[in-house]
Write an enzyme that holds these catalytic residues in place. Structure first.
Site, mmCIF file in Angstrom:
data_model
loop_
_atom_site.group_PDB
_atom_site.id
_atom_site.type_symbol
_atom_site.label_atom_id
_atom_site.label_comp_id
_atom_site.label_asym_id
_atom_site.label_seq_id
_atom_site.Cartn_x
_atom_site.Cartn_y
_atom_site.Cartn_z
ATOM 1 N N HIS A 1 -15.095 0.149 3.837
ATOM 2 C CA HIS A 1 -14.866 1.422 4.513
ATOM 3 C C HIS A 1 -16.001 2.417 4.309
ATOM 4 O O HIS A 1 -15.910 3.566 4.748
ATOM 5 C CB HIS A 1 -13.567 2.062 4.004
ATOM 6 C CG HIS A 1 -12.334 1.283 4.336
ATOM 7 N ND1 HIS A 1 -11.916 0.200 3.584
ATOM 8 C CD2 HIS A 1 -11.427 1.422 5.343
ATOM 9 C CE1 HIS A 1 -10.796 -0.282 4.100
ATOM 10 N NE2 HIS A 1 -10.479 0.435 5.170
ATOM 11 N N ASP B 1 -17.464 1.716 -0.715
ATOM 12 C CA ASP B 1 -16.685 0.476 -0.596
ATOM 13 C C ASP B 1 -17.471 -0.575 0.168
ATOM 14 O O ASP B 1 -17.655 -0.447 1.386
ATOM 15 C CB ASP B 1 -15.367 0.774 0.123
ATOM 16 C CG ASP B 1 -14.578 -0.494 0.453
ATOM 17 O OD1 ASP B 1 -14.788 -1.517 -0.235
ATOM 18 O OD2 ASP B 1 -13.761 -0.448 1.393
ATOM 19 N N SER C 1 0.801 -1.227 0.000
ATOM 20 C CA SER C 1 0.000 0.000 0.000
ATOM 21 C C SER C 1 0.830 1.271 0.000
ATOM 22 O O SER C 1 0.264 2.368 -0.125
ATOM 23 C CB SER C 1 -0.942 0.002 1.201
ATOM 24 O OG SER C 1 -1.926 -1.006 1.051
ATOM 25 N N CYS D 1 -7.642 2.079 1.773
ATOM 26 C CA CYS D 1 -8.774 1.328 1.204
ATOM 27 C C CYS D 1 -8.369 0.637 -0.094
ATOM 28 O O CYS D 1 -8.127 1.293 -1.116
ATOM 29 C CB CYS D 1 -9.936 2.291 0.958
ATOM 30 S SG CYS D 1 -11.346 1.538 0.129
ATOM 31 N N ASP E 1 -11.168 -6.361 0.006
ATOM 32 C CA ASP E 1 -10.524 -5.352 0.821
ATOM 33 C C ASP E 1 -10.115 -5.991 2.143
ATOM 34 O O ASP E 1 -10.715 -6.982 2.572
ATOM 35 C CB ASP E 1 -11.502 -4.201 1.083
ATOM 36 C CG ASP E 1 -10.811 -2.956 1.620
ATOM 37 O OD1 ASP E 1 -10.684 -1.986 0.867
ATOM 38 O OD2 ASP E 1 -10.384 -2.972 2.793
#
Length: 632
Positions: free
Chosen positions: A374, A355, A331, A387, A368
């Site tokens: 989220h 999401d 990430s 996310c 996710d």
């Protein structure tokens, strides 16, 4: 009458033959003397200079005198590599009647190991008999005293003082500094290719890795020579003249050894890498690869058991992970992809998605990390909360070609040009790369699902920690990207003049400042309220950062639980950061191999490094892992 006439004719004939023979003889004698005279003139007049030089060469030999190697210090003047004097036991073969018997007798009073004999034989084969060669190095005071008491027994054997390379900080910064070792065949080829053969006469050592290798010809110096008169047997008679060697130049690095030490200790016994850069110059403040090693082991030839231990260790301490290791960025890739989306117009900062906790594409569900998702996520929250779904969708919308073009500007997938040899390129995936990488046509096809995985820093993504640090530094420096470098300036050993390694802007990215500010603001949010908040709680400065967790192997739909996975298959932990947020003085990338969550393992290391660099606060031990980490 007839008889008298006949006798007269016979006498005339004999006289004629005699005169002819005499003339031929005289001509031959004159020809011989002429040839000798011509040869004499040729040798003594025409070839006078040539044979005078040959005679002098037979009478005079040049003994090389190796120069002192330059000193290496850090940015604060702390010595990282220098030379020290020690006693060596040396033999001049031309002065020793029986070499083997002498070595055996010496072994009775001084410890001479088989490796010492082997090294001596190698030097003997490569040197002239009138040169003094070491049979034992670094004698103790007791050994020197024992030899002095028996010196009368050993003509041609002396105790002399020589300089040896030493790394006083031991393992600290060893991957950046490198080490020297004995010259081998490959080194001789390098020396010949650089037209430096004459300058390495009499030299035993050369830089093998790191700064010692890259700046070898600056550090080595200039070899001196002593003219020695020798007899017909090649034995030294007297010294005629001496040209002193010139010491190598000194190097001052951009590294901060205290910062380096703190960063290395922060890893504890974990494997990984850290690269910290000054965004405004590209100067490398710390370059960590863990585990490390002691470069002093290599100076005089590493012992077999030490080499086996280093070379066969499963932790691979000889690998420079900061430059040679290529890892998925996880990430930590997201802020750069978000910047690409702003620059290409694929997203605005306020544009949001909903999401649900997954992204369905092509019959496959990309999940996710947060079960249930989220909720409503804009760009700020996508970075702060990391996310995945946001970036699955973004990567799919942008397409791989657009992603690859933008990321290449930031240096991903290409060497940074740092001044250490052996840097890896990493992998910036694209359809063209896949065609080059794989042989079978079915493997060469780029699938849309490949692009989706790229969005969260997984898939074919693989970058070195120094690339990740450089990209972070460029972002912190508002798009101005400097080539990372370790040497600050070179000091001439004769004049004292300093030659600075001027910061070299690799490029200035054509980025909109408002887009850069949007990403920076979100990264500040990571450290303040997001996935990095626990590690940076209570920090008296404001920093920007991003956590990352990079998958090592496919879970095949299973939920990741680090404690149930074998250590070497656990996820890598990453963290990138810059600080202070308003005027960054340092940018860094941290990787902990198989460390699990970035917030748990990598972010605490970054906190210790930033605390020391910005506040002068030295930690008491390794960074502790957060027992209950935030996601990522």
């Amino acid at each position: 009458m007839r008889l008298r006439r006949s006798l007269q004719n016979s006498s005339d004939s004999d006289y004629s033959r005699y005169r002819f023979r005499l003339a031929v003889s005289m001509a031959l004698v004159l020809l011989a003397f002429g040839t000798l005279l011509t040869r004499f003139v040729y040798l003594q007049v025409i070839q006078h200079d040539y044979y005078t030089t040959r005679a002098e060469d037979n009478r005079i030999s040049l003994a090389p005198i190796a120069p002192n190697r330059g000193v290496i210090v850090d940015r604060n003047g702390v010595v990282m590599a220098h030379n020290y004097s020690a006693f060596t036991l040396e033999i001049t073969p031309s002065k020793v009647p029986d070499l083997e018997a002498t070595i055996e007798a010496l072994g009775q009073i001084i410890d001479i190991q088989p490796k010492d004999r082997k090294r001596f034989r190698k030097l003997l084969d490569e040197s002239k008999t009138f040169e003094s060669l070491p049979i034992r190095t670094r004698l103790s005071d007791e050994e020197v005293a024992r030899f002095a008491a028996n010196r009368y027994r050993f003509p041609g054997v002396e105790v002399q003082a020589r300089l040896f390379r030493q790394y006083p900080l031991g393992p600290i910064a060893s991957h950046a500094l490198g080490y020297i070792g004995r010259i081998n065949t490959r080194d001789l080829e390098t020396i010949a290719a650089s037209d430096q053969e004459s300058n390495y006469k009499g030299a035993d050592h050369i830089g093998k890795t790191g700064i010692e290798q890259k700046y070898e010809f600056y550090l080595h110096g200039t070899t001196g020579y002593e003219q020695v008169e020798v007899d017909a047997g090649g034995r030294a008679v007297r010294s005629l003249s001496r040209t002193s060697p010139i010491q190598g130049n000194d190097l001052t690095l951009t590294l901060d050894t205290k910062l380096q030490d703190i960063a290395e200790k922060a890893f504890g016994d974990r494997r990984g890498a850290l690269v910290a850069i000054d965004p405004a110059t590209g100067g490398v403040l710390a370059l960590v690869s863990m585990p490390t090693y002691d470069p002093n082991l290599f100076v005089d030839g590493i012992r077999t058991d030490d080499w086996d231990q280093l070379n066969n260790s499963p932790d691979k301490p000889m690998v420079n992970r900061a430059l040679n290791g290529a890892y998925p960025p996880g990430s930590t890739f997201k802020p750069f992809l978000a910047l690409a989306a702003l620059e290409t117009g694929k997203r605005t900062a306020s544009q949001a998605i909903v999401d649900p906790g997954y992204f369905n594409f092509g019959g496959h569900q990309f999940r996710d990390d947060k079960k249930g998702g989220h909720g409503v996520v804009d760009m700020y929250r996508s970075i702060v909360q990391s996310c995945d779904t946001y970036y699955y969708m973004l990567a799919n919308d942008m397409g791989i070609d657009s992603i690859a073009r933008f990321m290449s500007q930031l240096g991903f997938g290409s060497r940074t040009g740092i001044d250490i040899e052996g840097e890896s390129e990493g992998v910036l995936p694209s359809p063209e790369w896949k065609k080059r990488r794989f042989k079978r046509p079915e493997q060469q096809k780029w699938f849309a699902g490949d692009t989706v995985s790229i969005g969260i820093g997984q898939g074919y993504n693989a970058y070195t920690p120094v690339q990740l640090a450089m990209a972070t530094a460029a972002l912190a420096n508002n798009g101005v990207m400097y080539r990372p470098h370790l040497v600050n300036f070179i000091t001439d050993s004769r004049s004292g003049e300093k030659t600075y390694i001027e910061p070299q802007p690799m490029r200035t990215l054509a980025l909109k400042q408002e887009n850069i500010d949007t990403i920076k603001r979100a990264m500040v949010g990571v450290a303040r309220e997001g996935t990095g908040a626990r590690a940076f709680a209570g920090a008296p400065y404001e920093s920007g950062g991003k956590t990352g967790t990079a998958q090592v192997f496919s879970l095949k739909g299973e939920k990741y639980e680090g404690g149930r996975v074998r250590e070497h298959l656990r996820d890598h932990a990453l963290y990138i950061a810059f600080a202070p947020a308003d005027k960054p003085k340092i940018a860094l990338a941290v990787l902990v191999e198989n460390g699990g969550f970035g917030a748990q393992s990598a972010a605490p290391i970054a906190r210790l490094v930033l605390d020391y660099y910005l506040l002068g606060k030295a930690p008491k031990g390794p960074a502790s892992e957060d027992a209950t980490p935030e996601e990522e």
